[in-house]
Design a protein around this motif. Structure first.
Motif, PDB file in Angstrom:
ATOM      1  N   SER A 147      -3.903   6.171 -10.639  1.00 49.47           N
ATOM      2  CA  SER A 147      -5.123   6.690 -10.948  1.00 49.47           C
ATOM      3  C   SER A 147      -4.830   7.960 -12.029  1.00 49.47           C
ATOM      4  O   SER A 147      -5.746   8.056 -13.010  1.00 49.47           O
ATOM      5  CB  SER A 147      -6.094   7.192  -9.746  1.00 49.47           C
ATOM      6  OG  SER A 147      -5.278   8.138  -9.161  1.00 49.47           O
ATOM      7  N   GLU A 163       0.838  -1.138  -0.227  1.00 48.19           N
ATOM      8  CA  GLU A 163      -0.022  -0.042   0.188  1.00 48.19           C
ATOM      9  C   GLU A 163       0.654   1.366  -0.150  1.00 48.19           C
ATOM     10  O   GLU A 163       0.661   2.133  -0.676  1.00 48.19           O
ATOM     11  CB  GLU A 163      -0.877  -0.063   1.294  1.00 48.19           C
ATOM     12  CG  GLU A 163      -1.957   1.074   1.426  1.00 48.19           C
ATOM     13  CD  GLU A 163      -2.627   1.303   0.323  1.00 48.19           C
ATOM     14  OE1 GLU A 163      -3.140   2.584  -0.486  1.00 48.19           O
ATOM     15  OE2 GLU A 163      -3.265   0.071  -0.338  1.00 48.19           O
ATOM     16  N   ARG A 206      -4.771  -5.598  -4.983  1.00 51.56           N
ATOM     17  CA  ARG A 206      -4.540  -3.939  -5.092  1.00 51.56           C
ATOM     18  C   ARG A 206      -4.336  -3.260  -6.311  1.00 51.56           C
ATOM     19  O   ARG A 206      -4.980  -2.016  -6.454  1.00 51.56           O
ATOM     20  CB  ARG A 206      -3.328  -3.628  -4.140  1.00 51.56           C
ATOM     21  CG  ARG A 206      -3.053  -2.062  -3.960  1.00 51.56           C
ATOM     22  CD  ARG A 206      -3.862  -1.372  -2.972  1.00 51.56           C
ATOM     23  NE  ARG A 206      -3.669  -0.223  -2.879  1.00 51.56           N
ATOM     24  CZ  ARG A 206      -4.158   0.882  -3.886  1.00 51.56           C
ATOM     25  NH1 ARG A 206      -4.654   0.569  -4.798  1.00 51.56           N
ATOM     26  NH2 ARG A 206      -3.786   2.043  -3.420  1.00 51.56           N
ATOM     27  N   ALA A 222     -10.220   3.673 -11.096  1.00 55.14           N
ATOM     28  CA  ALA A 222      -9.794   4.551 -12.315  1.00 55.14           C
ATOM     29  C   ALA A 222     -10.771   4.604 -13.638  1.00 55.14           C
ATOM     30  O   ALA A 222     -10.488   5.238 -14.663  1.00 55.14           O
ATOM     31  CB  ALA A 222      -8.582   4.540 -12.636  1.00 55.14           C
ATOM     32  N   LYS A 273      -7.938  -3.270  -8.264  1.00 56.44           N
ATOM     33  CA  LYS A 273      -8.820  -2.382  -7.586  1.00 56.44           C
ATOM     34  C   LYS A 273      -8.473  -0.856  -7.792  1.00 56.44           C
ATOM     35  O   LYS A 273      -9.459  -0.191  -8.102  1.00 56.44           O
ATOM     36  CB  LYS A 273      -8.598  -2.542  -6.022  1.00 56.44           C
ATOM     37  CG  LYS A 273      -9.442  -1.427  -5.096  1.00 56.44           C
ATOM     38  CD  LYS A 273      -8.829  -1.636  -3.446  1.00 56.44           C
ATOM     39  CE  LYS A 273      -9.818  -0.433  -2.817  1.00 56.44           C
ATOM     40  NZ  LYS A 273      -9.467  -0.417  -1.298  1.00 56.44           N
ATOM     41  N   GLU A 274      -7.296  -0.368  -8.107  1.00 51.78           N
ATOM     42  CA  GLU A 274      -6.798   0.801  -8.500  1.00 51.78           C
ATOM     43  C   GLU A 274      -7.296   0.922  -9.861  1.00 51.78           C
ATOM     44  O   GLU A 274      -7.786   2.162 -10.375  1.00 51.78           O
ATOM     45  CB  GLU A 274      -5.357   0.863  -8.519  1.00 51.78           C
ATOM     46  CG  GLU A 274      -4.873   2.164  -8.815  1.00 51.78           C
ATOM     47  CD  GLU A 274      -4.761   3.365  -7.458  1.00 51.78           C
ATOM     48  OE1 GLU A 274      -4.460   4.446  -7.793  1.00 51.78           O
ATOM     49  OE2 GLU A 274      -4.823   2.851  -6.493  1.00 51.78           O
ATOM     50  N   PRO A 283       0.465   9.705  -9.440  1.00 51.72           N
ATOM     51  CA  PRO A 283      -0.202   8.587  -9.022  1.00 51.72           C
ATOM     52  C   PRO A 283      -0.992   7.825  -9.980  1.00 51.72           C
ATOM     53  O   PRO A 283      -1.180   8.315 -11.068  1.00 51.72           O
ATOM     54  CB  PRO A 283      -1.394   9.044  -7.951  1.00 51.72           C
ATOM     55  CG  PRO A 283      -0.851  10.256  -7.256  1.00 51.72           C
ATOM     56  CD  PRO A 283       0.076  10.900  -8.616  1.00 51.72           C
ATOM     57  N   PHE A 301       2.011   2.073  -3.604  1.00 56.78           N
ATOM     58  CA  PHE A 301       1.182   2.807  -4.282  1.00 56.78           C
ATOM     59  C   PHE A 301       0.895   4.276  -3.882  1.00 56.78           C
ATOM     60  O   PHE A 301       0.631   4.962  -4.954  1.00 56.78           O
ATOM     61  CB  PHE A 301      -0.107   1.865  -4.333  1.00 56.78           C
ATOM     62  CG  PHE A 301      -0.271   0.399  -5.083  1.00 56.78           C
ATOM     63  CD1 PHE A 301      -1.076   0.774  -6.675  1.00 56.78           C
ATOM     64  CD2 PHE A 301       0.311  -0.451  -4.782  1.00 56.78           C
ATOM     65  CE1 PHE A 301      -0.959  -0.281  -7.364  1.00 56.78           C
ATOM     66  CE2 PHE A 301       0.126  -1.639  -5.732  1.00 56.78           C
ATOM     67  CZ  PHE A 301      -0.343  -1.376  -7.008  1.00 56.78           C
ATOM     68  N   SER A 302       1.030   4.406  -2.827  1.00 54.98           N
ATOM     69  CA  SER A 302       0.398   5.798  -2.206  1.00 54.98           C
ATOM     70  C   SER A 302       1.678   6.707  -2.357  1.00 54.98           C
ATOM     71  O   SER A 302       1.377   8.086  -2.473  1.00 54.98           O
ATOM     72  CB  SER A 302       0.279   5.676  -0.823  1.00 54.98           C
ATOM     73  OG  SER A 302       1.151   5.236  -0.075  1.00 54.98           O
TER      74      SER A 302
END
Length: 426
Positions: free
Chosen positions: A53, A40, A81, A89, A84-85, A51, A43-44
């Motif tokens: 997205s 996580e 993960r 998007a 999901k992203e 990012p 990704f952040s």
């Protein structure tokens, strides 16, 4: 001292204390974060990139490249993960494809895919093996500035955005795996892969292995850029195989940060070069094409004129996808180079492998192999001395040198990066 190996049926080995230079292995890192937290965080906090997205705005078709059965990348934990992203998007499930970046390895079976990707992901998205051997599945994208022809999987043509999932460990061809390697060799044709691998064969192992910056990696990154790799998720595991870090973002910048971390984990300092180096091939044990990574590590630890002992299983034999290896046997660079120039060896992937091992067991040291999956006749045909057990191999090595020879043992030999202490000074 008694030395055990990570193979249940392999007998342990006793090395006299006065001979033993040491037992060396990658670091095991104590970390409190869970795998989910590490993933996580990557990704952040993307490296050198917006990012994900935001990067995906306007995209409809995403191609995810994942490494194969030869790598321990926790793809099963990363993909939920990531998908999901993608769906957040606005990417529909029908717009997501997963391609297994085999390089020139054999295809993964359905059972191997389930073990690697879990039960859920294969039901939700198509997962395809890269068919590197089938020219109809490839298309030509031109050449790099360095003259490498780019033949790449056709799925690239229909993708708006390409994401690569891989692992960063020391690598004989490119210095470290990860980054652009998910494209080349990952999803390229053998002609492309042959060019970069043959380039690496021009160098000795200690000039490439563990070097973050090198000419081969630069050429691989040129290929990856032209193909259109936009984002990577690369993992770093420690000497126990546990996930300790993930880098995500720009394929060049994120890779370099991850390679620095990988170097910290896999580098192991030896006080001096050893007369005899004993290396297992773990975790790359299935065939000699992969298990040779233990030989590559040993090159960095053995003195000129020494002996390298490879302990491995190779349950799939020498190299099922590359029969030329057993046909030709390992040779010096000069011998292979002449055969390439004369057209006797046409596959540069095979030629490079012959050289990578040959530089160690034909030019720098003698090679002894202990393997349940490779017969005595095959072992000798390849250019190794055969031994039935590790203890026998060590006795043969002592007889070739002397009973005062200094012995270094490399554990997790498929990943370790031996470094001689004197080279670190200053």
């Amino acid at each position: 001292m008694r030395i055990s190996f990570p193979y249940p049926e392999m007998k342990p080995l006793d090395v006299p204390e006065h001979n033993l230079l040491g037992v060396f292995s990658p670091s095991i890192i104590q970390i409190e974060k869970s795998e989910e937290e590490i993933i996580e965080e990557a990704f952040s906090r993307p490296i050198g990139s917006e990012p994900l997205s935001q990067m995906l705005r306007g995209c409809k078709n995403v191609l995810i490249l994942a490494d194969d059965y030869t790598r321990a990348t926790p793809v099963q934990q990363i993909l939920p993960r990531l998908t999901k992203e993608l769906e957040m998007a606005g990417i529909k499930s029908s717009g997501i494809k997963i391609l297994i970046a085999l390089g020139t390895h054999r295809p993964m079976s359905d059972e191997e895919i389930r073990r690697k990707f879990g039960e859920d992901i294969p039901k939700r998205y198509p997962i395809l093996n890269h068919q590197w051997w089938d020219s109809s599945e490839l298309f030509y994208l031109g050449e790099t500035e360095g003259g490498t022809p780019i033949f790449v999987n056709r799925l690239v043509e229909g993708a708006d955005f390409i994401i690569g999932i891989g692992q960063i460990v020391p690598h004989r061809v490119s210095g470290f795996s990860g980054g652009g390697n998910i494209i080349q060799p990952g999803i390229c044709g053998e002609e492309t892969t042959g060019k970069t691998h043959w380039l690496s064969a021009q160098f000795k192992g200690r000039e490439i292995l563990g070097k973050i910056e090198n000419p081969v990696k630069q050429e691989i990154e040129r290929v990856a850029q032209k193909v259109g790799l936009k984002w990577i998720i690369n993992t770093i595991q420690d000497g126990s195989g546990r996930l300790i870090d993930v880098v995500a973002g720009d394929p060049v910048q994120a890779y370099r940060k991850g390679a620095i971390r990988s170097l910290q984990v896999f580098q192991s300092e030896l006080p001096q070069e050893a007369d005899i180096v004993i290396a297992d091939s773990h975790p790359y044990d299935s065939e000699l094409w992969l298990a040779s990574k233990g030989i590559y590590a040993a090159e960095l630890a053995v003195q000129q004129g020494g002996v390298v002992i490879l302990i491995t299983t190779c349950q799939e034999g020498v190299a099922p996808s590359h029969p030329e290896i057993l046909e030709m046997g390992y040779q010096t660079f000069e011998e292979v180079d002449q055969k390439v120039r004369k057209g006797i060896i046409k596959k540069l992937t095979a030629a490079a492998h012959l050289v990578h091992v040959g530089r160690v067991i034909k030019e720098r040291a003698k090679g002894i192999m202990v393997s349940q999956g490779i017969s005595k006749s095959e072992t000798e045909r390849l250019g190794f001395v055969h031994a039935r057990e590790p203890q026998e191999a060590l006795e043969v090595a002592f007889s070739l040198l002397s009973h005062d020879a200094k012995v270094a043992v490399l554990q997790r030999g498929g990943e370790i990066l031996p470094v001689i202490a004197s080279t670190l000074k200053g």
